[in-house]
Design an enzyme around this catalytic site. Structure first.
Site, PDB file in Angstrom:
ATOM      1  N   LYS A  50      42.399 -18.182  58.693  1.00 61.91           N
ATOM      2  CA  LYS A  50      42.316 -16.877  58.103  1.00 61.91           C
ATOM      3  C   LYS A  50      42.966 -17.373  56.622  1.00 61.91           C
ATOM      4  O   LYS A  50      44.031 -17.591  56.552  1.00 61.91           O
ATOM      5  CB  LYS A  50      43.258 -15.610  58.427  1.00 61.91           C
ATOM      6  CG  LYS A  50      43.836 -14.720  57.627  1.00 61.91           C
ATOM      7  CD  LYS A  50      42.715 -13.804  56.948  1.00 61.91           C
ATOM      8  CE  LYS A  50      43.254 -12.717  56.154  1.00 61.91           C
ATOM      9  NZ  LYS A  50      43.907 -13.175  54.726  1.00 61.91           N
ATOM     10  N   GLY A  86      53.975 -17.577  54.900  1.00 61.89           N
ATOM     11  CA  GLY A  86      53.872 -16.523  54.182  1.00 61.89           C
ATOM     12  C   GLY A  86      55.314 -16.114  53.864  1.00 61.89           C
ATOM     13  O   GLY A  86      56.480 -16.749  53.976  1.00 61.89           O
ATOM     14  N   SER A  87      55.493 -14.770  53.707  1.00 62.58           N
ATOM     15  CA  SER A  87      56.782 -13.838  53.433  1.00 62.58           C
ATOM     16  C   SER A  87      57.525 -13.758  54.732  1.00 62.58           C
ATOM     17  O   SER A  87      56.949 -13.677  55.779  1.00 62.58           O
ATOM     18  CB  SER A  87      56.419 -12.616  52.755  1.00 62.58           C
ATOM     19  OG  SER A  87      55.842 -11.720  53.909  1.00 62.58           O
ATOM     20  N   GLY A  92      56.163 -12.533  58.288  1.00 61.89           N
ATOM     21  CA  GLY A  92      56.204 -13.527  59.440  1.00 61.89           C
ATOM     22  C   GLY A  92      56.879 -12.751  60.674  1.00 61.89           C
ATOM     23  O   GLY A  92      56.560 -13.163  61.597  1.00 61.89           O
ATOM     24  N   GLU A  96      56.401 -20.531  58.616  1.00 59.60           N
ATOM     25  CA  GLU A  96      57.039 -21.062  57.417  1.00 59.60           C
ATOM     26  C   GLU A  96      57.042 -20.333  56.429  1.00 59.60           C
ATOM     27  O   GLU A  96      56.145 -19.421  55.792  1.00 59.60           O
ATOM     28  CB  GLU A  96      56.016 -22.372  56.803  1.00 59.60           C
ATOM     29  CG  GLU A  96      55.975 -23.695  57.804  1.00 59.60           C
ATOM     30  CD  GLU A  96      57.390 -24.248  57.725  1.00 59.60           C
ATOM     31  OE1 GLU A  96      58.447 -24.016  56.840  1.00 59.60           O
ATOM     32  OE2 GLU A  96      57.618 -24.992  58.633  1.00 59.60           O
ATOM     33  N   CYS A 129      57.390 -21.733  47.595  1.00 55.47           N
ATOM     34  CA  CYS A 129      58.828 -21.432  48.788  1.00 55.47           C
ATOM     35  C   CYS A 129      59.849 -22.381  48.406  1.00 55.47           C
ATOM     36  O   CYS A 129      60.868 -22.228  48.736  1.00 55.47           O
ATOM     37  CB  CYS A 129      58.301 -21.075  50.086  1.00 55.47           C
ATOM     38  SG  CYS A 129      57.488 -22.492  50.921  1.00 55.47           S
ATOM     39  N   GLN A 188      51.646  -8.995  41.858  1.00 52.31           N
ATOM     40  CA  GLN A 188      52.710 -10.004  41.906  1.00 52.31           C
ATOM     41  C   GLN A 188      53.370 -10.060  40.597  1.00 52.31           C
ATOM     42  O   GLN A 188      54.522 -10.213  40.517  1.00 52.31           O
ATOM     43  CB  GLN A 188      52.015 -11.400  42.226  1.00 52.31           C
ATOM     44  CG  GLN A 188      52.871 -12.322  42.608  1.00 52.31           C
ATOM     45  CD  GLN A 188      53.568 -12.130  43.940  1.00 52.31           C
ATOM     46  OE1 GLN A 188      52.867 -11.577  44.836  1.00 52.31           O
ATOM     47  NE2 GLN A 188      54.798 -12.572  44.427  1.00 52.31           N
ATOM     48  N   GLU A 194      64.187 -13.528  47.431  1.00 47.30           N
ATOM     49  CA  GLU A 194      63.191 -14.501  46.814  1.00 47.30           C
ATOM     50  C   GLU A 194      62.010 -13.655  45.616  1.00 47.30           C
ATOM     51  O   GLU A 194      61.401 -13.033  46.179  1.00 47.30           O
ATOM     52  CB  GLU A 194      62.239 -15.260  47.994  1.00 47.30           C
ATOM     53  CG  GLU A 194      61.334 -16.251  47.709  1.00 47.30           C
ATOM     54  CD  GLU A 194      60.625 -16.763  48.644  1.00 47.30           C
ATOM     55  OE1 GLU A 194      60.103 -15.922  49.445  1.00 47.30           O
ATOM     56  OE2 GLU A 194      60.485 -18.107  48.613  1.00 47.30           O
TER      57      GLU A 194
HETATM   58  C1  UN1 Z   1      55.513 -28.212  47.822  1.00 46.16           C
HETATM   59  O1  UN1 Z   1      56.667 -27.795  47.720  1.00 46.16           O
HETATM   60  O2  UN1 Z   1      55.005 -29.037  47.320  1.00 46.16           O
HETATM   61  O3  UN1 Z   1      54.328 -22.206  50.462  1.00 46.16           O
HETATM   62  C2  UN1 Z   1      55.004 -27.398  49.071  1.00 46.16           C
HETATM   63  C3  UN1 Z   1      55.060 -22.950  50.066  1.00 46.16           C
HETATM   64  C4  UN1 Z   1      55.431 -24.208  50.969  1.00 46.16           C
HETATM   65  C5  UN1 Z   1      54.795 -25.555  50.571  1.00 46.16           C
HETATM   66  C6  UN1 Z   1      55.515 -26.230  49.519  1.00 46.16           C
HETATM   67  N1  UN1 Z   1      55.068 -23.759  52.368  1.00 46.16           N
HETATM   68  O4  UN1 Z   1      55.499 -22.877  48.904  1.00 46.16           O
END
Ligand code: UN1
Length: 482
Positions: free
Chosen positions: A178, A231-232, A236, A253, A287, A334, A383
């Site tokens: 997705k 995602g967030s 998540g 993640e 992130c 955003q 964040e």
């Molecule tokens: C990076 O720092 O190059 O969504 C990768 C994000 C992380 C990936 C970062 N899952 O920003």
């Protein structure tokens, strides 16, 4: 939202198709918001169900396909991606505003990810052990999980679809991907490269559209054995609950609130450069971006002055220009969220040293540097997914490490020093999954694990050899010759 059957952006059972309902949405260029960059299928639970069914049908054959054959398709995909590097990078810049310099690097990374996992197909898939019984073979093997769901974000629209799809397929799973509503085009181009490389029908299925409709139905679908999400934190948690409550397996993640710590002995020029890149490249929409810079009191003033100078001469603007360092945010919403975060920073007593405003007609927010933000304030804890960073002063290393850890996240940290003893103290004490000594907080090599601690992640890490932990299951075999 319009009704048209023109947006054939779903890949289901080898066919490019529109949503069952015919519903579509339009994506606009965040630098020139009057310009449309594409119309995509707004998929529903029915479309997702058809995609899952196609993946289920394709699984028995794909699982039995020799690992080397699977690997060759992935390697060929890497080559095809590299051949289309310019086009894919331009599509990424047009749909989500990443400066072309970084977009090109990301597409190159996506190609490398496919090649890495192409090669993984040649690696051992288990271990043989000595047995305590005679004439017994004792060994482990890894087998695919089955149908996996992959939900990817808009901020790395090439690298993250690549680093979920490539291992999923390398290890014999079939998948439903997705793509993020805000940046579907990049991922669709990767899917086309996979098809062109000879991926059999139904092994990868792709759906575009909204998270709450398409993403949520993928998480809930009873025939999705495992689901990987980036995602967030809030989304998540919902995804995790939906998958776990029906007995599926999940990998998340999520966000970060990444500190950069600069010790008294650090190389200030290198630290400033890393601070700029970590905080502002991709407009802070990573992130892994730097959100807090903790400076030893003895170098606070000189660092601050140099960082502000670096911000003054930074190249901010049109993301298609090859020298641009900071472009627009992905969307109007955003941008509004980031501007609201900046206002909250000010209302809680923070002082803006640079930036703070929207610039031009696109969704660009200037690189923004705060000082005097309290450790418990919004900007120090939450964040804000944009080009916003805060400076803090510390007097002892103990204090720096404690304050660096005083957030719910634990993704990355950066530590600038030349003192080996302090490096090892940082390795022991910083609660993060990824630690950079003398480099910026962001960045990820394809062949090493990527993932965070605390609220930044859930389940096994991604990438490198760690990817196998999530995309396969381990079986121990006691084989007696009677
Ligand atoms: C990076 O720092 O190059 O969504 C990768 C994000 C992380 C990936 C970062 N899952 O920003």
């Amino acid at each position: 939202m319009s009704r048209t059957v023109e947006a054939a952006s779903n890949l289901i059972a080898g066919e490019w198709a529109s949503a069952d309902s015919g519903e579509t949405y339009e994506k606009r260029n965040p630098w020139i918001p009057t310009r449309s960059v594409g119309v995509y299928a707004l998929s529903s639970a029915e479309d997702v169900a058809r995609a899952v069914e196609a993946a289920r049908c394709a699984f028995p054959l794909w699982r039995q396909t020799a690992a080397q054959v699977r690997g060759q398709i992935l390697t060929a995909t890497g080559d095809l991606i590299e051949r289309s590097l310019d086009d894919i990078a331009l599509a990424m810049t047009a749909e989500m505003g990443k400066p072309i310099r970084e977009a090109r690097a990301e597409v190159t990374r996506a190609a490398a990810i496919f090649r890495f996992f192409g090669n993984e197909a040649y690696q051992p898939s288990g271990e043989r052990y000595e047995s305590s019984a005679q004439q017994q073979h004792l060994y482990t093997l890894r087998r695919p999980r089955g149908v996996v769901g992959l939900i990817t974000p808009w901020n790395f629209p090439a690298a993250i679809p690549a680093w979920k799809t490539a291992p999923a397929l390398a290890y014999g799973n079939t998948a439903v991907l997705k793509l993020a509503r805000e940046a579907p085009e990049t991922g669709l181009r990767l899917a086309r490269c996979l098809c062109e490389a000879g991926l059999p029908t139904g092994v990868l299925n792709v759906v575009t559209g909204d998270g709450p409709a398409a993403g949520a139905s993928l998480a809930r679908h009873p025939d999705v054995d495992a689901l990987s999400f980036t995602g967030s934190v809030d989304t998540g948690a919902r995804v995790r609950d939906a998958v776990v409550s029906r007995g599926g397996d999940v990998q998340l993640e999520l966000g970060g609130h990444n500190p950069m710590i600069v010790a008294a002995d650090a190389d200030i020029s290198a630290a400033c450069e890393a601070a700029y890149a970590g905080s502002f490249w991709s407009a802070g929409q990573k992130c892994t971006a730097t959100r807090r810079i903790l400076l030893h009191e003895s170098i606070y003033d000189v660092f601050c002055e140099r960082l502000l100078e670096r911000v003054r001469c930074g190249v901010v603007g049109d993301p298609v220009v090859s020298t641009t360092e900071v472009g627009p945010l992905v969307s109007f919403d955003q941008m509004q969220t980031v501007l609201a975060g900046i206002s909250q920073g000010v209302s809680e007593g923070g002082e803006i040293l640079a930036g703070g405003n929207r610039r031009g007609d696109g969704f660009l927010v200037e690189p923004t540097v705060f000082t005097d933000v309290g450790d418990n304030c919004f900007l120090s804890q939450e964040e804000v997914f944009g080009p916003v960073v805060s400076l803090y002063r510390f007097s002892s290393m103990e204090e720096a490490f404690t304050r660096a850890n005083a957030v719910r996240f634990g993704l990355t940290a950066s530590f600038f020093t030349n003192d080996l003893r302090l490096v090892h103290q940082a390795i022991d004490e910083l609660e993060v999954g990824i630690l950079h000594i003398n480099s910026q907080t962001a960045g990820a090599e394809v062949h090493v694990p990527f993932g965070g601690l605390k609220a930044s992640g859930f389940g096994p890490h991604e990438q490198g050899k760690a990817a196998r932990d999530f995309f396969t299951q381990s079986v121990t075999v006691y084989e007696d010759a009677l």
